[in-house]
Design a protein around this motif. Structure first.
Motif, PDB file in Angstrom:
ATOM      1  N   GLY A  26       0.759  -1.169   0.027  1.00  0.00           N
ATOM      2  CA  GLY A  26      -0.137   0.038  -0.017  1.00  0.00           C
ATOM      3  C   GLY A  26       0.849   1.302  -0.026  1.00  0.00           C
ATOM      4  O   GLY A  26       0.946   1.987   0.960  1.00  0.00           O
ATOM      5  N   HIS A  28       2.225   4.792  -1.244  1.00  0.00           N
ATOM      6  CA  HIS A  28       1.593   6.116  -1.992  1.00  0.00           C
ATOM      7  C   HIS A  28      -0.055   6.073  -2.197  1.00  0.00           C
ATOM      8  O   HIS A  28      -0.429   6.462  -3.223  1.00  0.00           O
ATOM      9  CB  HIS A  28       2.343   6.378  -3.569  1.00  0.00           C
ATOM     10  N   TYR A 214       8.055  13.683  -4.355  1.00  0.00           N
ATOM     11  CA  TYR A 214       6.965  13.205  -3.613  1.00  0.00           C
ATOM     12  C   TYR A 214       5.789  14.462  -3.816  1.00  0.00           C
ATOM     13  O   TYR A 214       4.543  13.825  -4.023  1.00  0.00           O
ATOM     14  CB  TYR A 214       7.307  13.217  -1.960  1.00  0.00           C
ATOM     15  N   ALA A 329       8.709   6.000   0.500  1.00  0.00           N
ATOM     16  CA  ALA A 329       8.288   6.637  -0.534  1.00  0.00           C
ATOM     17  C   ALA A 329       9.228   6.422  -1.768  1.00  0.00           C
ATOM     18  O   ALA A 329       8.865   6.642  -3.025  1.00  0.00           O
ATOM     19  CB  ALA A 329       8.898   8.101  -0.043  1.00  0.00           C
TER      20      ALA A 329
END
Ligand code: GLA
Length: 379
Positions: A26, A28, A214, A329
């Motif tokens: 799971g 982002h 990001y 990330a």
């Protein structure tokens, strides 16, 4: 538990331990209302502090050998070194909410590696948040504390992150992964499949542009929702978009936004399947979805790097490895591997050797245990 810091602070003294986290699946999706599966790990930010008689904050970051003092009034991120923005951000958000924030003298150290995708910054925020929550009687629940820390990162530090990392550091449960629905904010601890362990492999590559890349990924997701709403008016986030509907309307998005949105939509569906397998204790089926998740982060979301791809590829051929993927990330940092317990030692050695042969770099590889969320001792 890590060793005490012994900074010669007077009593009464608070000792706070806030863990880092690893995410099993799971990725982002937490800023798209999805479901995530992190676990707090047995690596901690350890903070020792006393209340100050004056309203200022004096901080020492032992690992960096740096010291700073700042006033609690008129806090500004720009005037602080990066590491101090996390505690200062927590104080800033709390004050915006009308909560009292005492001056403190504090020293901290960390066994969560910095910039490795294991949420060292969330652990710092949660450690300071938990300290002030206790010291000033804020009365926040762990989940509320996590939200306050997330706000500090969004509004003061300037990274538009979701809630997963602060949640895991605050709400971790020993020996369990946490199934966390970032829309309803409900969560459920789920044990790891029997006979398996989690192995973290740190590529040694540190994130550099993670913050801006990001935020750009997040902006792409928002753009996708904005455009898709013209055709699917009931949606409020990518969580609401079914794969079939997406296939029908994706043509209206730019190619880049299409790729990024497709990752999110498919990853949310993948987590839903994965939760089923995890609850059945089926490590092999769960692990397969970890491999698929990695491929999607590499090819669609475009947040992997060659070193992380090498770690996953090598792991996938090693005996006893059920699944592997980058965690966090991306853009550097670590992979997480689900490995059969009796094969773990050989797995660690072989992965380290082959990674060096292939990339010329050395990886730090270690077993981790799922740990409890932040805890405080008062002396
Ligand atoms: C970072 C953010 C999290 C989450 C992950 C990716 O760790 O802080 O909120 O978005 O990236 O899954």
């Amino acid at each position: 538990m890590i060793d005490p810091i012994s900074p010669h602070l007077p009593a009464p003294q608070f000792d706070v331990y806030a863990p880092g986290r690893v995410n099993l699946l799971g990725e982002h999706v937490d800023y798209n209302d999805g479901i995530v599966l992190p676990a707090a790990i047995d690596r901690y930010v350890h903070l020792q502090a006393v209340e100050n008689s004056i309203p200022g904050v004096e901080l020492t970051a032992l690992d960096l050998g740096e010291h700073i003092s700042f006033d609690l009034e008129n806090l500004q991120a720009d005037s602080l070194p990066e590491w101090a923005r996390y505690p200062a951000g927590v104080a800033w958000v709390a004050q915006q909410r009308g909560l009292t924030v005492s001056g403190i003298r504090a020293v901290f150290t960390s066994t969560v590696p910095i910039g490795a995708g294991l949420s060292s910054s969330a652990a710092v925020e949660v450690a300071f948040g938990a300290l002030w929550n206790e010291l000033n009687g804020w009365g926040l629940t762990r989940l509320e504390l996590a939200r306050l820390c997330q706000q500090a990162e969004n509004q003061f530090v300037g990274v538009n992150c979701g809630l997963m990392d602060q949640f895991a550091s605050a709400c971790g449960v020993k020996d369990h992964a946490l199934m966390f629905d970032t829309r309803s904010l409900e969560f459920e601890p789920v044990p790891l499949p029997p006979g398996t362990v989690l192995v973290i492999a740190d590529s040694g590559v540190r994130r550099t542009l993670a913050g801006s890349a990001y935020n750009q990924r997040r902006a792409d997701c928002e753009e996708a929702v904005r455009i898709l709403r013209k055709y699917l008016p009931a949606i409020t986030s990518l969580r609401d978009v079914h794969v079939e509907d997406f296939n029908q309307w994706a043509i209206h998005l730019s190619e880049r936004v299409q790729r990024h949105a497709r990752h999110v939509i498919e990853e949310i569906a993948r987590v839903q399947k994965a939760v089923h397998w995890l609850k059945q204790g089926d490590g092999a089926a769960f692990g397969q979805l970890m491999y698929e998740g990695h491929a999607s982060l590499r090819d669609l979301y475009e947040v992997s790097i060659p070193e992380l791809d090498a770690l996953v590829e090598i792991a996938s051929h090693l005996p006893g490895c059920l699944g592997a993927r980058l965690t966090g990330a991306g853009f550097g940092g670590c992979t997480v591997n689900l490995v059969q317990e009796d094969a773990a030692d050989t797995f660690v050695q072989s992965l380290a050797q082959e990674y060096t042969q292939r990339t010329g770099k050395s990886a730090e590889i270690y077993l981790c245990r799922a740990s409890a969320g932040v805890f405080i001792h008062k002396e």
